[in-house]
Design an enzyme around this catalytic site. Structure first.
Site, PDB file in Angstrom:
ATOM      1  N   SER A   1      37.816  43.215  40.617  1.00  0.00           N
ATOM      2  CA  SER A   1      38.004  44.545  41.195  1.00  0.00           C
ATOM      3  C   SER A   1      37.636  44.580  42.672  1.00  0.00           C
ATOM      4  O   SER A   1      36.525  44.198  43.049  1.00  0.00           O
ATOM      5  CB  SER A   1      37.112  45.572  40.478  1.00  0.00           C
ATOM      6  OG  SER A   1      37.408  45.603  39.113  1.00  0.00           O
TER       7      SER A   1
ATOM      8  N   HIS B   1      43.621  46.650  40.685  1.00  0.00           N
ATOM      9  CA  HIS B   1      44.127  45.414  40.067  1.00  0.00           C
ATOM     10  C   HIS B   1      45.643  45.404  40.215  1.00  0.00           C
ATOM     11  O   HIS B   1      46.348  46.031  39.446  1.00  0.00           O
ATOM     12  CB  HIS B   1      43.766  45.357  38.587  1.00  0.00           C
ATOM     13  CG  HIS B   1      42.328  45.060  38.355  1.00  0.00           C
ATOM     14  ND1 HIS B   1      41.848  43.784  38.202  1.00  0.00           N
ATOM     15  CD2 HIS B   1      41.257  45.859  38.280  1.00  0.00           C
ATOM     16  CE1 HIS B   1      40.544  43.822  38.031  1.00  0.00           C
ATOM     17  NE2 HIS B   1      40.154  45.076  38.071  1.00  0.00           N
TER      18      HIS B   1
ATOM     19  N   HIS C   1      42.093  43.726  31.085  1.00  0.00           N
ATOM     20  CA  HIS C   1      40.787  43.816  30.436  1.00  0.00           C
ATOM     21  C   HIS C   1      40.933  44.185  28.964  1.00  0.00           C
ATOM     22  O   HIS C   1      41.899  44.819  28.554  1.00  0.00           O
ATOM     23  CB  HIS C   1      39.916  44.885  31.113  1.00  0.00           C
ATOM     24  CG  HIS C   1      39.647  44.608  32.562  1.00  0.00           C
ATOM     25  ND1 HIS C   1      40.564  44.889  33.538  1.00  0.00           N
ATOM     26  CD2 HIS C   1      38.567  44.064  33.178  1.00  0.00           C
ATOM     27  CE1 HIS C   1      40.064  44.526  34.716  1.00  0.00           C
ATOM     28  NE2 HIS C   1      38.854  44.026  34.522  1.00  0.00           N
TER      29      HIS C   1
ATOM     30  N   TYR D   1      39.304  46.411  27.407  1.00  0.00           N
ATOM     31  CA  TYR D   1      39.275  47.867  27.182  1.00  0.00           C
ATOM     32  C   TYR D   1      40.643  48.517  27.345  1.00  0.00           C
ATOM     33  O   TYR D   1      40.840  49.668  26.969  1.00  0.00           O
ATOM     34  CB  TYR D   1      38.238  48.562  28.083  1.00  0.00           C
ATOM     35  CG  TYR D   1      38.439  48.390  29.577  1.00  0.00           C
ATOM     36  CD1 TYR D   1      39.465  49.048  30.239  1.00  0.00           C
ATOM     37  CD2 TYR D   1      37.595  47.570  30.315  1.00  0.00           C
ATOM     38  CE1 TYR D   1      39.644  48.888  31.607  1.00  0.00           C
ATOM     39  CE2 TYR D   1      37.765  47.398  31.677  1.00  0.00           C
ATOM     40  CZ  TYR D   1      38.803  48.065  32.313  1.00  0.00           C
ATOM     41  OH  TYR D   1      38.983  47.886  33.658  1.00  0.00           O
ATOM     42  N   GLU D   2      41.592  47.762  27.895  1.00  0.00           N
ATOM     43  CA  GLU D   2      42.945  48.320  28.036  1.00  0.00           C
ATOM     44  C   GLU D   2      43.705  48.267  26.711  1.00  0.00           C
ATOM     45  O   GLU D   2      44.814  48.794  26.618  1.00  0.00           O
ATOM     46  CB  GLU D   2      43.693  47.596  29.155  1.00  0.00           C
ATOM     47  CG  GLU D   2      43.024  47.846  30.510  1.00  0.00           C
ATOM     48  CD  GLU D   2      43.735  47.160  31.671  1.00  0.00           C
ATOM     49  OE1 GLU D   2      44.764  47.671  32.108  1.00  0.00           O
ATOM     50  OE2 GLU D   2      43.247  46.100  32.119  1.00  0.00           O
TER      51      GLU D   2
ATOM     52  N   ALA E   1      33.562  42.014  39.922  1.00  0.00           N
ATOM     53  CA  ALA E   1      32.585  42.974  40.441  1.00  0.00           C
ATOM     54  C   ALA E   1      31.628  43.251  39.298  1.00  0.00           C
ATOM     55  O   ALA E   1      32.053  43.364  38.152  1.00  0.00           O
ATOM     56  CB  ALA E   1      33.279  44.252  40.874  1.00  0.00           C
TER      57      ALA E   1
ATOM     58  N   MET F   1      32.719  43.846  32.846  1.00  0.00           N
ATOM     59  CA  MET F   1      33.663  44.036  31.731  1.00  0.00           C
ATOM     60  C   MET F   1      34.750  42.963  31.702  1.00  0.00           C
ATOM     61  O   MET F   1      35.846  43.203  31.196  1.00  0.00           O
ATOM     62  CB  MET F   1      34.310  45.421  31.846  1.00  0.00           C
ATOM     63  CG  MET F   1      33.314  46.569  31.911  1.00  0.00           C
ATOM     64  SD  MET F   1      34.131  48.126  32.235  1.00  0.00           S
ATOM     65  CE  MET F   1      32.724  49.187  32.635  1.00  0.00           C
ATOM     66  N   SER F   2      34.443  41.797  32.236  1.00  0.00           N
ATOM     67  CA  SER F   2      35.476  40.747  32.265  1.00  0.00           C
ATOM     68  C   SER F   2      34.822  39.383  32.163  1.00  0.00           C
ATOM     69  O   SER F   2      33.699  39.251  31.692  1.00  0.00           O
ATOM     70  CB  SER F   2      36.279  40.843  33.566  1.00  0.00           C
ATOM     71  OG  SER F   2      35.454  40.535  34.668  1.00  0.00           O
TER      72      SER F   2
ATOM     73  N   ASN G   1      27.233  47.505  42.542  1.00  0.00           N
ATOM     74  CA  ASN G   1      26.365  48.677  42.330  1.00  0.00           C
ATOM     75  C   ASN G   1      25.127  48.226  41.564  1.00  0.00           C
ATOM     76  O   ASN G   1      25.118  47.120  40.989  1.00  0.00           O
ATOM     77  CB  ASN G   1      27.114  49.762  41.547  1.00  0.00           C
ATOM     78  CG  ASN G   1      27.606  49.241  40.208  1.00  0.00           C
ATOM     79  OD1 ASN G   1      28.428  48.328  40.156  1.00  0.00           O
ATOM     80  ND2 ASN G   1      27.108  49.802  39.136  1.00  0.00           N
TER      81      ASN G   1
ATOM     82  N   HIS H   1      33.977  54.036  39.554  1.00  0.00           N
ATOM     83  CA  HIS H   1      34.913  52.937  39.813  1.00  0.00           C
ATOM     84  C   HIS H   1      35.206  52.826  41.315  1.00  0.00           C
ATOM     85  O   HIS H   1      35.377  51.727  41.844  1.00  0.00           O
ATOM     86  CB  HIS H   1      36.205  53.154  39.013  1.00  0.00           C
ATOM     87  CG  HIS H   1      37.159  51.996  39.092  1.00  0.00           C
ATOM     88  ND1 HIS H   1      36.795  50.701  38.771  1.00  0.00           N
ATOM     89  CD2 HIS H   1      38.455  51.933  39.458  1.00  0.00           C
ATOM     90  CE1 HIS H   1      37.837  49.897  38.935  1.00  0.00           C
ATOM     91  NE2 HIS H   1      38.860  50.614  39.363  1.00  0.00           N
TER      92      HIS H   1
HETATM   93  N1  HPA Z   1      28.691  48.093  34.646  1.00  0.00           N
HETATM   94  C1  HPA Z   1      29.709  47.469  34.041  1.00  0.00           C
HETATM   95  N2  HPA Z   1      30.694  46.892  34.697  1.00  0.00           N
HETATM   96  C2  HPA Z   1      30.685  46.952  36.030  1.00  0.00           C
HETATM   97  C3  HPA Z   1      29.648  47.584  36.730  1.00  0.00           C
HETATM   98  C4  HPA Z   1      28.596  48.193  35.997  1.00  0.00           C
HETATM   99  O1  HPA Z   1      27.650  48.787  36.541  1.00  0.00           O
HETATM  100  N3  HPA Z   1      29.928  47.447  38.049  1.00  0.00           N
HETATM  101  C5  HPA Z   1      31.085  46.750  38.138  1.00  0.00           C
HETATM  102  N4  HPA Z   1      31.548  46.448  36.918  1.00  0.00           N
END
Ligand code: HPA
Length: 283
Positions: free
Chosen positions: A33, A64, A86, A88-89, A116, A217-218, A241, A255
């Site tokens: 991302s 993406h 992903h 989750y998609e 990310a 998440m990847s 973050n 996001h």
């Molecule tokens: N949590 C889950 N997935 C993420 C995060 C997060 O804080 N930041 C970027 N992808």
């Protein structure tokens, strides 16, 4: 019903990609991302949109863009995934990881996975890079391992070892490059969750307790499939973050924040990846 692509499916996609390019890439890269702009640096690029590749999982998430960029970076023949699908998609893990199988069939021997991630350690700040030393396969432990389903021995063994998912030699190279370029580079464990909701404060406390340094998440499923296929791996998380484990801390994760931090990370990541590619043997 679970969706298990077969070797024939992988071959079909690999044959299609082979016909779209003059190059024979040996190094693969997956851009997470906000990191997609890194693909702009690829020279003599052949571009293939994911939508035209048979069976390729599409990503519908902002940030993406969905293209394969095949060409040269730092004199090395590379195949770069600008964006990834992903779990989750709604795809099965086997479908999410089809691109890794395609890389395997194309003869790619090394993959650099990027993502990310949320930083879980006190010393982590947005914009920092973390070399992935290992992963916690939380989704796999809960049953959604990408190798679930029939095993084709031509692709890899039924019960692959996962003692060293990320290649120690490649990690040493990455540290050397970072030191030379005066880029801060920490190392840590990446925990992969299904998403798409971000973590609750209790989730975050749990993740720290089990030894995770970053969460996303990847990456984990891709890493497992790549190791199953005998591919060497390097993994880099861009800390986008730092999610807070205290309720009411007023620090929401969004996001957009993830994408913004990704953009800021691109130049640093590029320096690191260029240096690593330069240090890798040709071929
Ligand atoms: N949590 C889950 N997935 C993420 C995060 C997060 O804080 N930041 C970027 N992808």
């Amino acid at each position: 019903m679970e969706d298990y692509p077969t070797l024939r499916d992988y071959q079909q996609a690999a044959d299609f990609v082979r016909q779209q390019t003059r190059h024979q890439p040996r190094i693969g890269m997956v851009l997470g991302s906000g990191l997609g702009d890194l693909a702009d640096e690829v020279k003599d690029a052949d571009t293939v949109d994911y939508v035209v590749i048979p069976g390729w999982p599409q990503s519908r998430v902002a940030g993406h863009s969905g293209q394969l960029i095949i060409g040269h970076l730092q004199g090395k023949s590379v195949m770069v995934m600008r964006g990834r699908a992903h779990y989750y998609e709604g795809y099965s893990m086997a479908r999410v990881t089809l691109p890794i199988r395609v890389m395997q069939l194309l003869g790619i021997h090394t993959i650099i996975l990027t993502n990310a991630a949320g930083g879980l350690r006190q010393d982590m700040r947005p914009g920092q890079m973390m070399l992935i030393s290992d992963v916690i396969n939380l989704i796999g432990m809960a049953g959604a391992n990408p190798l679930r389903g029939p095993n084709d021995e031509r692709l890899g063994t039924r019960f692959p070892d996962m003692t060293e998912v990320f290649d120690a030699e490649l990690r040493a190279i990455a540290h050397r490059v970072a030191l030379d370029a005066q880029l801060p580079l920490t190392e840590g464990v990446y925990a992969g969750l299904a998403g798409p909701s971000f973590e609750t404060p209790a989730d975050l406390r749990f993740l720290r307790l089990i030894g995770a340094d970053a969460v996303g998440m990847s990456t984990v499923a891709e890493a497992i499939v790549a190791r199953h296929g005998g591919i060497r791996l390097l993994g880099i998380s861009g800390i986008s973050n730092t999610p807070q484990a205290e309720p009411g801390s007023q620090a929401e994760t969004t996001h957009d924040e993830v994408l913004e931090a990704g953009k800021a990370l691109v130049p640093r990541l590029l320096t690191l990846i260029r240096g690593i590619l330069q240090a890798l043997p040709t071929g």
